[in-house]
Write a protein that holds these residues in place. Structure first.
Motif, short mmCIF file in Angstrom:
data_model
loop_
_atom_site.label_atom_id
_atom_site.label_comp_id
_atom_site.label_asym_id
_atom_site.label_seq_id
_atom_site.Cartn_x
_atom_site.Cartn_y
_atom_site.Cartn_z
N MET A 1 0.76 -1.25 0.11
CA MET A 1 0.04 0.16 -0.10
C MET A 1 0.97 1.30 -0.06
O MET A 1 1.64 1.42 0.80
N LYS A 2 0.56 2.27 -0.75
CA LYS A 2 1.33 3.38 -1.12
C LYS A 2 0.94 4.41 0.11
O LYS A 2 -0.45 4.23 0.34
N LYS A 3 1.62 5.07 0.46
CA LYS A 3 1.54 6.30 1.26
C LYS A 3 0.17 7.15 0.77
O LYS A 3 -0.77 7.38 1.59
N LYS A 4 0.26 7.50 -0.62
CA LYS A 4 -0.92 8.26 -1.02
C LYS A 4 -2.45 7.60 -0.81
O LYS A 4 -3.49 8.11 -0.62
N GLU A 5 -2.34 6.04 -1.22
CA GLU A 5 -3.54 5.18 -1.11
C GLU A 5 -3.91 5.35 0.40
O GLU A 5 -5.38 5.63 0.75
N ALA A 6 -2.95 5.45 1.44
CA ALA A 6 -3.32 5.41 2.70
C ALA A 6 -3.98 6.33 3.20
O ALA A 6 -5.03 6.66 4.09
N ARG A 7 -3.52 7.61 2.61
CA ARG A 7 -3.95 9.01 3.10
C ARG A 7 -5.56 9.38 2.76
O ARG A 7 -6.08 10.03 3.44
N GLU A 8 -5.80 8.58 1.67
CA GLU A 8 -7.09 8.98 1.01
C GLU A 8 -8.11 8.02 1.63
O GLU A 8 -9.38 8.37 1.61
N LEU A 9 -7.84 7.18 2.66
CA LEU A 9 -8.78 6.10 3.33
C LEU A 9 -9.48 6.97 4.36
O LEU A 9 -8.86 7.76 5.04
N THR A 10 -10.79 6.66 4.60
CA THR A 10 -11.62 7.13 6.08
C THR A 10 -10.91 6.13 7.10
O THR A 10 -10.50 5.32 6.81
N PRO A 11 -11.22 6.87 8.29
CA PRO A 11 -10.78 6.20 9.55
C PRO A 11 -11.38 4.72 9.68
O PRO A 11 -10.83 3.70 9.90
N GLU A 12 -12.65 4.66 9.12
CA GLU A 12 -13.14 3.33 9.03
C GLU A 12 -12.38 2.44 8.11
O GLU A 12 -12.23 1.30 8.49
N ALA A 51 2.23 -0.48 9.69
CA ALA A 51 2.56 0.83 10.45
C ALA A 51 2.35 1.83 9.59
O ALA A 51 1.83 2.76 10.48
N ARG A 52 2.21 1.91 8.42
CA ARG A 52 1.65 3.17 7.96
C ARG A 52 0.22 3.53 7.90
O ARG A 52 -0.24 4.60 8.40
N VAL A 53 -0.51 2.21 7.88
CA VAL A 53 -2.13 2.52 8.15
C VAL A 53 -2.32 2.99 9.61
O VAL A 53 -3.01 3.80 9.68
N ILE A 54 -1.76 2.36 10.55
CA ILE A 54 -1.83 2.83 12.09
C ILE A 54 -1.37 4.11 12.18
O ILE A 54 -2.25 4.95 12.85
N THR A 55 -0.19 4.60 11.55
CA THR A 55 -0.06 6.18 11.59
C THR A 55 -0.83 6.96 10.97
O THR A 55 -1.18 8.15 11.64
N PHE A 56 -1.26 6.80 9.88
CA PHE A 56 -2.64 7.62 9.36
C PHE A 56 -3.74 7.53 10.11
O PHE A 56 -4.63 8.43 10.16
N LEU A 57 -4.16 6.30 10.57
CA LEU A 57 -5.39 6.22 11.58
C LEU A 57 -5.30 7.14 12.65
O LEU A 57 -6.21 7.74 13.16
#
Length: 66
Positions: A1-12, A51-57
């Motif tokens: 998963m790219k950083k850009k993809e994770a940034r665009e997701l909602t918290p859910e 780790a990337r997902v948790i950081t953005f969350l």
């Protein structure tokens, strides 16, 4: 998963993605223990994705999202 993809997701969606990645890591570790995993770098890459997902969350739940 790219950083850009994770940034665009909602918290859910990020929470759902976190669960999916944790399950995938578990399955990969089981495969590794059975010596059926060819690419051992998959686990490391999935851990980085987690780790990337948790950081953005955390950033989104604290209101620090970019």
């Amino acid at each position: 998963m790219k950083k850009k993809e994770a940034r665009e997701l909602t918290p859910e969606e990020l929470r759902q993605k976190e669960r999916e990645i944790r399950d995938e890591i578990f399955r990969l570790k089981m495969k590794r223990s059975a010596s059926a995993l060819d690419n051992k770098m998959l686990i490391r890459n999935r851990r980085k994705d987690l780790a990337r997902v948790i950081t953005f969350l955390h950033a989104k739940t604290e209101g620090k999202a970019n």
